[in-house]
Scaffold this motif. Structure first.
Motif, PDB file in Angstrom:
ATOM      1  N   CYS A1107      -0.396   1.250  -0.722  1.00 22.12           N
ATOM      2  CA  CYS A1107      -0.467  -0.188  -0.441  1.00 22.12           C
ATOM      3  C   CYS A1107       0.798  -0.732  -0.906  1.00 22.12           C
ATOM      4  N   CYS A1110       0.797  -2.692  -4.531  1.00 26.79           N
ATOM      5  CA  CYS A1110       0.816  -1.984  -5.857  1.00 26.79           C
ATOM      6  C   CYS A1110       1.298  -0.681  -5.819  1.00 26.79           C
ATOM      7  N   HIS A1172      -4.081  -2.888  -0.291  1.00 26.37           N
ATOM      8  CA  HIS A1172      -5.718  -2.908  -0.833  1.00 26.37           C
ATOM      9  C   HIS A1172      -6.033  -4.330  -0.434  1.00 26.37           C
ATOM     10  N   CYS A1175      -5.782  -6.234  -3.623  1.00 31.77           N
ATOM     11  CA  CYS A1175      -4.490  -6.745  -3.629  1.00 31.77           C
ATOM     12  C   CYS A1175      -3.888  -7.938  -2.671  1.00 31.77           C
TER      13      CYS A1175
HETATM   14 ZN   LIG Z   1      -2.711  -2.452  -3.903  1.00 29.85          ZN
END
Ligand SMILES: [Zn+2]
Ligand SMILES: [Zn+2]
Ligand SMILES: [Zn+2]
Ligand SMILES: [Zn+2]
Ligand SMILES: [Zn+2]
Ligand SMILES: [Zn+2]
Ligand SMILES: [Zn+2]
Length: 1753
Positions: A1107, A1110, A1172, A1175
């Motif tokens: 991702c 993150c 994600h 996210c």
């Molecule tokens: Zn993420």
């Protein structure tokens, strides 16, 4: 009311039409008083024709006027029917050789840079193309309207005055021939009569000022009470103000108000109300009241309708006159005669005079009408042009005065005609000698600048806005003066000398008023309160610059004039500064035993001015004298004895000291106005007549003085005298005064003073100062510009001074000093300095700004390091001075300078105790270097036995005298050579010592040349080191390249590094790893098959992604939380074959079947960055919140529209509006492993048909069940369900909640954007839009690959590959989040389009279905049926059968639409298996269409057609199944050139002979083909009643652009606004997609779109590009990208000049040619759907773009 009037009006019209022109003309022929007769006729009829209602009816009025009013005049003039009379006149005419075409606004004009006498001489396009100049260096501009083609004017061109067309008519003594000889006496007499009356009438009525009363002769007995409220334009009120006011005052709609305002703006006036007096008066008062608040009110008049009627006819008459004289030059001459004939009131009473003198009172429309008539009459007749010019010159002062009072722009003022006379050399000279024009212009100019101070100088201090406005207008007089001077006389008459000098006197008067204007005094203590006005004075100076230069050019042409002018100028200078001591105290200065008298004057304490035009003019004339022959032969004849050198140098020196002090920070409290003045003083626009001339003036003065005296005066003016005159003052100074600022200040002043000395001795490149010519001067400028860095042509032009013809002279010399490097796909062509020119580099070149100097120094040192040379930048060898300036070199060996140098070196040697600076030392070293170069030159050029008096080397070898007893300069240099703190200057000191030794050798050895020897050794040395150097250089280059790459990378990643340092590296890893996985196919030996039961089984690799938000890595799994890609969905017409089609009513639109014209597609793109889902959600929420806060605070637009779900990818800032979930191949999840016998195609079709039928029955029952449930349930049970089919079975959704949510999110976004509707996840059309976007995106990528000849599965960019994979898998999984029955329903209808079914009617025929869209939809909808089928049919079988079925349908489609009637040669014996098969199939089709299919093509031809037609479909299918099932592509597809048909068939599980499909399934296919062919639409098509798309579809391309840009300009200049009746469009804009020309950025063409007013371009994008557009703004030569209503950017155009540069705004005017590579790049952006993305990036990079009102373009 209108209807009551109607019959009455009609009666009048009937009456009018009964008039007979012939009869009236007959009556006139008999009349004794013709004037009275004609006037009566006009008085009676004009009001009946014009102005009969509130709105004009131009067509009808014109028709009636022609019939009743103009017709009789034409009859009268011809004496017969004008339809015969005029052609006769035309035939007898010998037309003039002048082109005289009057330019329309925006029309291209051409000027030859080689042959035009001045830049105002222009050609129209037609003449240009037929002239010799098309092969010369030319400039192209667009006309602002007005002005005409100068073709045929022998005075305008040095060469080739005629084009081919106008050359034909030239005979030798044309000018003497009177055009009247071609006319009969009768015609002459009658023409004269009628012209005289009509012209007088027109002038009288147009200049009539009464509002309620006509001239007596035109007055009617009864007067109706009908008035107009007439609104006039002005330059004060804005469009919006006028529109707003009108809506209030006359109660009209906004649309009407816009119409009024547009006409007022165009014609200068428009009636806004019609009615009785009261009614009109009332409107007037409202308008006046509403517009008088801040400014003067809008001009409104209530005028009687009959006056307006006569005035309208007056205008018509002028244009009629213009037309009539077009028939014959004789008629034209008569009109000229009539116009210029003196009237009853004597001087200035001719009709022409009267018009000119009332010019400022006329409205715009009337003005341009009579200007045009003047242009086509007076200016086209050479005899009368001269007479007209005299009238113009006589009225000049008055006309200018009127113009000053007027507020219209100059283009519509008669004063603008000046260019037509003043630039014609003979006319100009005649006007100078006979009308004293120069003096008149200058005096008129002076008259308008009245504000003077007590010394009579111009004063702009308390200068109001109104004065500023007038000042701007007054500047046009300078332009006139420039015109007069622009062509220089080839020979001088005594009159010309006399009048020129008289003009020169007047000019000196003008300069005198400028000498010393805007004086300033240094502000101490407090900062200045108000910035003083300075711009006006500088504007004046700037505008006059060329005039001053031209005055000098004129003087240079005649020695007598030059000497006279010199004397006059000197006299005026004496007047200005005669008592230059001005009561200042005399003082005596002493240094080194020299002493001089001067005055006590401190720049830092007294008044000083930067404006010294008189001294500077004298300097210019002095240089000219120095160049003249007299100066060489009889200098005693020159008026030099009267010169007082100290007076000459005083003011320029003060000015230069002022600059030095400003630089030293002493004038900080005087604010920015002074900084600006200093800037312009040195700027390329002004310096020629400011800074440069001050240097020359100092050189002039110093050359006549003892250099020691000069240096002392200079020290005193720099306020440095104390420091250098008092021994040890320096030491005391630095120890006593602790104030650091003062030390710093003094250091800077010393540096500046040394710099000035360097300039005085070193600047010898003005012809006349040094022995050089103009090309040497320009070469030197270019060398120094290019020493800073390589430059583009335009950059270089900007840094060089232009002459009055806008020429820099660069072209002539650039080849000698620079190499040209062509541009690539972006960027510009560049000039690089030739290495051999580097030795001419002078670090202290006087036109360098400080920044340029240090950049140049750095660049040159770097270059030397690269070449492994020492880094000394010694002064270059200079050309010798002219005799008048020769003594300047003595400054270098003067005692005072030696003393100064010694002192500074002393400071450097004892470096700790003194305040000195390295720059100071550097300058001293440079001066020493100059002196050595000078001495060397002298020695080398000295004749035998000639004593060389320049003995610098001797002087610096001697130690200083008592009391100092300092060491010699040489000794000090030797000491400094080893000083550790002077590392940088070591090379220079070494160079000095070496040169010193060389000179010593020359002096010692009488005549051998030891210099060459030393050079020889140096050469040897360097060759030895060459290899080593080369190696080192390469290493250096490599290092630089590495650095550059690193810099680029860090720049690219900058945003993200800011956020998170670690991330930077991880992202790179991710990119590398993911692409590695994707590009390594699971290779197997056997053939790879993408679909069907025989599909190649592959073990799915686990996929890990990181991702970007993150940084956590995650595996892509069915049950895990979703990973998503940022994506951008947009509607697209890129593939559209029908741009007129767009979705009319999105709520009702049914997208199930895509039409083969591919209009209204939905495209999905992605930058390929993974996040994600949660996210991303968090990121998006925060963007949204931030944006809302920002909008509240700043009300700013952003490059993305958050409310529409838009955001920028957090990593690459790519515009996105949704996300696509990443999925594993969905088929593997649903595939049940039951490999029982699979049905063949017909069995399968039967089964599926049954299943569909069952479902339909169920649904019917279901919908009825609401009313009577129990009964229907039974019915359902009664239904015979096919074996193994369990419609009640609901499959379990395997996906995690998070993935399901993302499936819905992307599906809804596609639906919302694709249909432009509000999001509704329940809408049954959502899955259709998803399949459609998948199909459309694949098709568009297939197109790009084919167009670029790229292999189907070649190395796709990572982002594209990721995007297609996730898009396909998403579309395949989307059904899991939709109601099964909805998708089943879609499947039923889709299926029925190929396999007829009773319950589905009005489905499109196979001609109207895009088969690839159908395939994708069927395949992706099929699982909803298959999941309830437990009979053992696999998904793969279904896929295969669907694919085969659709492929066959496509082949039939191709046969129906794409078979031309072309007859093959080998028609009779088809050989190949395929050919035979296809011929058989063709016969079948032929039979089913009832033989409507025409022609019998050959099998060879048929097979070729089918193969070509089906290819794009097969390629798309290969991509689709590849991404759907994850079967790697065969390696054969990965190389280019192997888009091999057989490989494709194998991969797709098709027989190589496609027709076999039909044969294998002939049982069912024959009936299907029959059903397809029997369709009504197919029949209509075959009978020619409709059209259909044929295959293969051709790729869409942007329109063809012409090679030469001017043909585009020409095309656009012929384009008029479609909405405002033949008006020229101001911003014609070309749609590059469809070729439409639009009237952009204008009120007239605004339309309403979704409740908002939008400009023509935005409106056009909605139909042509479904929101995105690519345009070329023709006048600006700029590409415009638009997206939606709020987004846009400009993009560089695909047209380049010879220097590899674009010309946005068409400012430079170099010829532009199409650059195909750049155009292809734009086309590629379009094909890739990247226009919106490009706009996003442009707007992020340049925030000002966000603020532009794109929607109004
Ligand atoms: Zn993420
Ligand atoms: Zn022309
Ligand atoms: Zn011509
Ligand atoms: Zn030419
Ligand atoms: Zn991105
Ligand atoms: Zn278009
Ligand atoms: Zn328009």
């Amino acid at each position: 009311m209108a209807s009551e009037l109607e019959p009455e009006v009609q009666a009048i019209d009937r009456g009018l039409l009964e008039c007979s022109a012939e009869e009236i003309a007959g009556k006139w022929l008999q009349a004794t008083d013709l004037t009275r007769e004609v006037y009566q006729h006009l008085a009676h009829y004009v009001p009946q024709i014009y102005c009969r209602g509130p709105n004009p009816f131009p067509q009808k009025e014109d028709m009636l006027a022609q019939h009743v009013l103009l017709g009789p005049m034409e009859w009268y003039l011809c004496g017969e029917d004008p339809t015969f009379g005029f052609p006769k006149l035309e035939q007898a005419n010998k037309p003039s050789h002048l082109c005289g075409r009057v330019f329309k606004v925006g029309e291209p004009t051409y000027s030859c840079r080689d042959c035009a006498v001045d830049p105002t001489c222009v050609l129209c396009m037609e003449c240009f193309l037929g002239s010799i100049h098309r092969d010369h260096r030319y400039r192209m501009t667009t006309s602002g309207g007005g002005g005409f083609c100068d073709c045929g004017d022998i005075e305008a061109w040095k060469e080739g005055p005629y084009c081919q067309k106008h050359d034909l008519n030239t005979s030798e003594n044309e000018e003497e021939e009177d055009p009247l000889v071609h006319l009969s006496e009768d015609v002459i007499a009658r023409t004269y009569n009628i012209f005289a009356i009509m012209f007088r009438y027109a002038v009288e009525i147009l200049t009539w000022e009464k509002e309620n009363e006509l001239p007596a002769e035109l007055e009617l007995e009864e007067q109706s009470d009908t008035y107009y409220c007439m609104l006039f334009n002005d330059e004060v009120h804005t469009y919006e103000q006028v529109i707003y006011t009108l809506q209030k005052a006359v109660n009209c709609t906004q649309k009407e108000a816009i119409g009024f305002a547009t006409t007022v703006d165009r014609d200068g006036r428009r009636s806004v109300r019609y009615g009785d007096f009261q009614y009109c008066e009332q409107a007037k008062s409202v308008i006046v009241r509403n517009t008088s608040r801040q400014t003067k009110p809008l001009k409104v008049q209530v005028m009687h309708s009959s006056i307006v009627a006569h005035q309208n006819f007056g205008l018509k008459l002028l244009s009629w006159l213009g037309n009539v004289i077009g028939y014959s030059d004789g008629l034209r001459r008569i009109l000229c005669q009539v116009g210029l004939q003196e009237g009853p009131d004597g001087e200035s009473s001719s009709l022409v005079d009267r018009l000119m003198l009332s010019d400022s009172k006329l409205w715009k429309g009337a003005r341009s009408m009579y200007h045009q008539l003047f242009m086509s009459s007076l200016l086209m007749d050479l005899k009368y042009k001269k007479l007209f010019a005299i009238r113009f010159a006589k009225n000049y002062q008055q006309l200018q005065k009127d113009f000053m009072e007027d507020d219209h722009e100059r283009a519509v003022s008669v004063t603008a005609l000046s260019v037509q006379f003043f630039t014609a050399p003979t006319l100009a000279r005649m006007l100078i000698t006979e009308e004293n024009l120069m003096t008149t212009i200058i005096k008129t100019f002076m008259d308008h600048l009245r504000h003077r101070d007590s010394q009579g100088r111009f004063q702009f201090e308390r200068y109001t806005a109104l004065q500023a406005f007038k000042f701007r207008r007054v500047q046009s007089l300078i332009l006139d003066l420039k015109y007069v001077l622009i062509s220089k006389p080839t020979e001088w008459s005594d009159e010309l000398r006399e009048k020129f000098l008289e003009g020169f006197d007047a000019f000196l008067e003008l300069l005198k008023c400028m000498q010393g204007m805007d004086p300033i005094t240094r502000q101490v203590g407090q900062h200045i309160e108000m910035e003083p006005e300075w711009e006006a004075a500088f504007t004046l100076q700037m505008k006059l610059t060329h005039v001053i230069s031209m005055m000098q050019d004129w003087c240079a042409l005649d020695e007598k004039v030059l000497i006279e002018a010199y004397k006059k100028c000197l006299a005026v200078l004496m007047q200005c500064h005669g008592g230059f001591t001005d009561g200042e105290q005399p003082i005596t200065l002493n240094i080194c035993g020299h002493s001089v008298e001067t005055i006590r004057y401190c720049v830092s304490q007294e008044k000083v001015s930067i404006h010294l035009p008189v001294s500077r003019l004298l300097a210019g004339l002095h240089v000219l004298l120095s160049k003249s022959e007299v100066a060489y032969k009889f200098p005693e004849l020159l008026p030099l004895s009267e010169l007082s050198p100290p007076m000459l140098i005083e003011h320029p020196l003060r000015c230069l000291v002022l600059c030095a002090q400003v630089h030293a920070g002493m004038w900080r409290r005087n604010g920015f106005s002074l900084v600006n003045q200093i800037y312009y003083y040195h700027n390329v626009k002004c310096r020629r007549e400011m800074f440069d001339k001050d240097i020359i003036m100092l050189q002039t003065g110093v050359s006549m003085m003892d250099p020691n005296h000069f240096l002392m005066i200079m020290l005193s003016r720099f306020e440095l005298y104390q420091i250098f005159s008092t021994p040890d003052y320096g030491k005391r100074f630095s120890s006593e005064i602790t104030h650091k600022d003062v030390v710093q200040q003094n250091n800077t002043l010393i540096e500046e003073m040394l710099y000035l000395i360097i300039m005085l001795v070193g600047e010898r490149f003005s012809p006349g100062v040094g022995q050089v010519d103009a090309t040497d001067e320009i070469k030197r400028e270019i060398i120094h510009q290019l020493s800073i860095k390589p430059m583009a042509h335009s950059e270089l032009v900007k840094s060089l001074p232009e002459d009055e013809n806008k020429e820099t002279g660069m072209e002539g010399v650039i080849e000698a000093v620079a190499h040209f490097k062509k541009p690539g796909l972006t960027g510009r062509g560049m000039y690089e300095l030739k290495p051999e020119c580097a030795k001419e580099f002078n670090l202290y070149f006087y036109h360098f700004s400080r920044a340029e100097q240090s950049k140049a120094e750095e660049a040159q040192r770097k270059l030397k390091r690269q070449n492994r040379e020492d880094t000394a930048l010694p002064p270059p060898v200079l050309p010798p001075f002219c005799p008048l300036f020769a003594s300047l070199v003595n400054i270098l060996q003067s005692d005072v300078l030696l003393c100064i140098m010694r002192t500074i070196l002393q400071w450097a040697v004892e470096h700790n105790g003194y305040a000195w600076s390295e720059s100071m030392l550097q300058r001293v070293l440079h001066l020493i270097g100059m002196a050595l170069q000078e001495e060397k030159q002298h020695l080398e050029n000295a004749m035998e036995e000639h004593v060389v008096t320049f003995t610098f080397t001797q002087k610096i070898s001697k130690p200083g005298e008592a009391p100092n007893n300092s060491p010699s300069i040489l000794a000090m240099l030797e000491t400094l050579q080893n000083a550790p703190y002077l590392e940088v200057h070591k090379d220079m000191i070494r160079w000095i010592l070496k040169t010193f030794n060389a000179i010593k050798k020359i002096r010692e050895s009488s005549s051998t040349s030891p210099v060459a020897e030393t050079e020889g050794t140096i050469m040897e040395e360097s060759s030895r080191d060459k290899d080593k150097a080369e190696r080192k250089r390469k290493a250096e280059i490599a290092r630089l390249r590495r650095e550059k790459i690193m810099a680029q990378m860090s720049e690219m990643q900058r945003h993200f590094i800011d956020e998170n340092k670690e991330l930077f590296q991880q992202t790179l890893e991710l990119d590398a790893s993911s692409s590695a996985v994707l590009n390594s196919p699971v290779v197997s030996d056997k053939t790879l098959i993408a679909l069907g039961p025989a599909k190649t089984q592959i073990s799915e690799q686990r996929q890990f992604v990181t991702c970007i938000l993150c940084q956590e890595e995650q595996e892509v799994k069915v049950e895990d939380s979703a990973m998503v890609l940022a994506a951008f969905v947009q509607r697209s017409t890129v593939l559209s074959k029908n741009r007129n089609k767009f979705i009319q009513d999105p709520e009702k639109y049914d997208p199930l079947f895509m039409h083969p014209d591919l209009s209204c597609g939905t495209h999905t793109g992605s930058c390929g960055h993974v996040m994600h889902a949660h996210c991303w959600q968090r990121y998006f929420d925060s963007v949204q919140a931030k944006e809302q806060r920002r909008q509240q605070r700043l009300r700013l637009h952003t490059s993305y529209d958050v409310e529409n779900g838009e955001f920028l990818c957090p990593l690459c800032e790519c515009l996105s509006n949704t996300v696509i979930p990443l999925l594993l191949p969905p088929r593997n999840i649903f595939n049940r492993l039951n490999f029982s016998d699979q049905p063949n195609l017909s069995q399968w079709i039967r089964t599926v048909s049954q299943q569909i039928k069952a479902l339909q029955a169920l649904r019917k029952a279901g919908s009825a069940s609401d009313t009577a449930s129990s009964k229907n349930v039974e019915k359902v049970n009664e239904l015979q369900l096919p074996e193994g089919f369990r419609p009640d079975f609901q499959p379990k959704n395997p996906y995690s909640e998070s993935i399901k949510e993302m499936l819905t999110t992307f599906g809804t976004a596609t639906y919302k954007v694709g249909l432009k509707v509000h999001p509704n996840e329940e809408d049954p059309r959502v899955p259709i839009m998803c399949w459609g976007s998948c199909a459309y995106t694949i098709q568009s990528i297939e197109r790009i690959l084919s167009d670029e000849d790229k292999p189907l599965f070649g190395p796709l960019p990572c982002r594209l590959d990721d995007c297609l994979r996730s898009l396909t898998r998403f579309a395949a999984a989307h059904w899991t989040v939709v109601s099964l029955s909805v998708v089943q329903g879609h499947f039923g209808r889709l299926f029925a389009s190929l396999v007829p079914n009773d319950s589905h009617e009005d489905l499109p025929s196979i001609l109207d279905i895009d088969m690839f869209h159908l395939l994708v939809s069927l395949v992706l909808a099929f699982p909803t049926l298959q999941c309830q089928d437990f009979s053992g049919i696999s998904l793969g079988t279904g896929d295969l059968h669907i694919f085969h079925l659709v492929t066959m349908a496509h082949i039939v489609q191709i046969l129906l639409t794409s078979c031309t009637e072309e007859n093959g040669m080998d028609q009779e014996n088809p050989t190949g298996e395929e050919e035979l098969a296809v011929l058989a199939l063709y016969k079948t089709v032929h039979q089913y269409t009832g033989s409507a299919l025409r022609g019998t093509p050959s099998g060879w031809h048929l097979w070729r057609t089918v193969k070509a037609g089906v290819m794009p479909f097969l390629k798309c299918s290969a991509l689709f199944f590849h991404y759907l099932n994850g079967v790697p592509s065969p390696p054969d597809f990965q190389a280019s050139g192997t888009n091999n048909f057989e490989h494709l068939c194998n991969y797709l599980s098709l027989p190589n002979n496609l027709i076999c499909l039909f044969q294998e399934n002939s049982e069912i296919m024959n009936s299907l083909i029959e059903s397809w062919c029997r369709n009504n639409e197919v029949r209509r098509y075959l009978e020619g009643e409709r059209d259909a798309i044929s295959y293969p579809r051709e790729s869409n391309k942007l329109i063809d652009l012409p090679e030469d840009y001017s043909s585009l300009i020409n095309q656009a200049s012929n384009f008029s606004c479609p909405k405002s009746g033949g008006d020229k469009s101001r911003a014609p804009t070309l749609c590059l997609v469809c070729g439409a020309l639009l009237c952009s950025q204008s009120y007239c063409c605004q339309t309403e779109l979704e409740g908002e007013d939008v400009g023509a371009c935005t409106a056009h994008t909605y139909s042509c590009g479904s929101g995105a557009g690519i345009f070329l703004r023709v006048r600006e030569c700029q590409v415009l990208f638009l997206a939606g209503k709020t987004k846009g950017c400009f993009y560089s155009p695909p047209y380049l000049d010879d220097y590899g540069e674009t010309d946005q705004g068409l400012r430079r005017g170099n010829p532009l040619r199409l650059c195909r590579e750049r155009f292809r790049k734009i086309q590629k952006l379009w094909h890739q759907h990247s226009v919106t993305e490009e706009i996003g990036h442009a707007q992020e990079a340049n925030q000002t773009l966000v603020g532009i009102d794109w929607q109004h373009l």
